[in-house]
Structures are given as structure tokens and as C-alpha cells.
Design a protein around this motif. Structure first.
Motif: not given
Length: 321
Positions: A198-202, A250-257
Motif C-alpha cells: 500500500h506504500q511505495p516507500a515500504l 539498510y540505513a534508509t530502510a531502518l528509517v522508512i519501515w
């Protein structure tokens, strides 16, 4: 790459066990050595674990199937390793013997650890008292023993400071195993697309997990196949580049998720009580909120692993220079 010579000599007479004294290979005397006895313990404990469960049919659902697969797989591969060493067939093995045993032992330790945690928490505690429950508890005990045995092998055979060995026996090599294993666990938790579609960021986070997993797996396969000399750049530089890229991703995923999963401003659910799926009390069911939290924690763990990997890989580059 300079870290390519193993301390195990592939002959049919003797080699080093990684414990500081020779180990006989190519004969039954190999089983009398410490590493041989340890692998016998691994073989027996995994065999007993899946035999106890199979005898009473004490496995159901995805978690039970995973535990059963873990014990059977570890038993089968350990048996193959023992046969190869007893027959002195290391030179004919299709994969690099200086890298394969410790890579497998590290994966097996993590597999058995996961089974030792998942099986009792998602299955055994819901069994009624009786023969099946007793067998399941005993199987969990032997799974823990197998986990300790595999972890001991990793500790015995890993590279010591100043020692020349295969890459997978070094800290960066073992970190590659941890990184791929954690990524596989993440994939298990996000197996339902509704958690991220449901989210492009995810979806970007899922892409990060997939890309970094593939990169780490490629590094492992290059070592297992002795193909590192086929790269157009020095292998240490290749590893450093992979580690740096993975850290940034992974730094971006740690913030975005966590932001999109737990912040109401971005459509997240900050409290577990708001997730209606968590009211399901089925023993083999993990609700969506718990899955999201598990992925967030595992993302942090893998980021730390990649940071450590980057530090050690950078050292290899500087040593080479």
C-alpha cells in the motif's frame, strides 16, 4: 585476495583440525578427533530431534514444518561432511572445502537456534500434556544441543588474528552468513504482500532487503566456488563496495519501515491493540503488527552486521594496499 589459504591440508592422511593439532582424515580415526566427535554429536542430536517429532507427528503448520526441515537438513549435510572426510574426498568435493564446512556450520547453528526458539514458543506450549508434548520437549532439548555443537565448530575453526585461512572463516565471511540468514527471516515475516504494497516507500524497503541479500549471497557463492579471481576488481575492494552500499540501503530502510508502519501520520499503527488481527489467538498465527515490529528489529540487527562488515572489509583493503 590474500586470505585464501586454508589451514586444512587436503590429503588422505592428516590435516589441521583448527584446534592446533593434526586431524586424521580418510579413515575412521578422523571420528576420534575433537572435530570428528563434535560432528558426531551434531549428527546424533539432529537425528534424535526429528525422530522424536516424527514418531508422534508433533509438527503442524509453517513453524512446525520449518523446525522439522531444519533438523532433517542439518542431519543430511552433516552426514555428507562426515562421509567426505572419512573417505578423504575433500579434493573431489564440488565446493571449496576451505570455506564450505564453516559456512555450513554457521548456517546450521542459526537454523537450529531458530528452531529451538520457534518450535517451543509457537507449537510445544499449546500441546496438551502427554506423550506428544514430552517428545516435543525432548526434541527441543536436542535442538539446543545441536545449536551449541554447531556454534562450537564455528568457534573452533574460525580464523584467528594473523592466521591464514579461507575467507568464510574470517569475521567478514561469518557476517555474510548472518546477513543472509537475517534477510531470510525478514522475508518470512513479509511473506504477506499486504504489509507493504500500500506504500511505495515500504516497497523500497522490500527492494533493499532483496538487493542486499542477493549481494551477500553472491559474495558467499564466489568463495564457495573459488571464483573470486574472476572479478574485474580485487575481491577486498568488491566486498567493501558491497558492504558500503548495503549500509546505505539498510540505513534508509531502518528509517522508512518504522515510520510508515507505526506513525499514524503515514498510515501506520502505533499500538498493537489497534490491530484487529492481533486478537486472533490461533497458536500458529503471527499477527500483522507483530510482523511489522519483528521486521523493524531485524532491520536494525542487519544494519549493525553490515556496519561491522564494512569495518572489517575496509581493513582488508588497507592491508592489501
Amino acid at each position: 585476495m590474500p586470505v585464501t589459504v586454508t589451514r586444512t591440508t587436503i590429503t588422505t592422511t592428516s590435516s589441521s583440525s583448527g584446534l592446533g593439532f593434526p586431524t586424521t582424515v580418510g579413515s575412521a580415526r578422523a571420528l576420534a578427533q575433537p572435530l570428528g566427535l563434535l560432528r558426531l554429536l551434531q549428527l546424533i542430536s539432529t537425528c534424535v530431534a526429528f525422530s522424536l517429532v516424527a514418531s508422534v507427528g508433533a509438527w503442524t503448520g509453517a513453524m512446525g514444518n520449518w523446525s522439522m526441515f531444519t533438523w532433517c537438513f542439518c542431519f543430511a549435510v552433516t552426514l555428507i561432511i562426515l562421509i567426505v572426510e572419512l573417505g578423504g574426498l575433500q579434493a573431489r568435493f564440488p565446493l571449496s572445502w576451505r570455506n564450505f564446512p564453516i559456512t555450513y556450520a554457521c548456517y546450521a547453528a542459526l537454523f537450529c537456534l531458530s528452531a529451538s526458539i520457534i518450535y517451543p514458543t509457537t507449537y510445544v506450549q499449546f500441546l496438551s500434556h502427554g506423550r506428544s508434548r514430552d517428545h516435543a520437549i525432548a526434541a527441543t532439548t536436542f535442538s539446543c544441543i545441536a545449536c551449541l555443537a554447531y556454534a562450537t565448530e564455528v568457534a573452533w575453526t574460525r580464523a584467528r588474528p594473523g592466521e591464514i585461512t579461507g575467507y568464510m572463516a574470517t569475521v567478514p565471511g561469518l557476517l555474510k552468513v548472518l546477513e543472509t540468514f537475517v534477510a531470510c527471516v525478514i522475508f518470512a515475516f513479509i511473506s504477506n504482500p499486504y504489509l507493504y504494497q500500500h506504500q511505495p516507500a515500504l516497497e523500497w524497503c522490500v527492494a533493499v532487503y532483496s538487493i542486499c541479500f542477493i549481494l551477500a549471497a553472491v559474495a558467499i557463492l564466489l568463495n564457495l566456488g573459488d571464483c573470486t579471481n574472476m572479478l574485474p576488481i580485487p575481491f577486498p575492494s568488491f566486498l567493501s563496495g558491497l558492504a558500503l552500499l548495503s549500509v546505505l540501503f539498510y540505513a534508509t530502510a531502518l528509517v522508512i519501515w518504522p515510520l510508515y508502519q507505526f506513525d499514524e501520520k503515514y498510515g501506520g499503527q502505533p499500538r498493537r491493540s489497534k490491530d484487529m488481527s492481533c486478537s486472533n489467538k490461533h497458536p500458529y498465527y503471527v499477527c500483522a503488527w507483530d510482523r511489522r515490529l519483528a521486521v523493524a528489529i531485524l532491520t536494525a540487527i542487519n544494519l549493525l552486521a553490515y556496519v561491522a562488515d564494512l569495518v572489517y572489509s575496509a581493513r582488508l583493503v588497507f592491508v592489501r594496499v
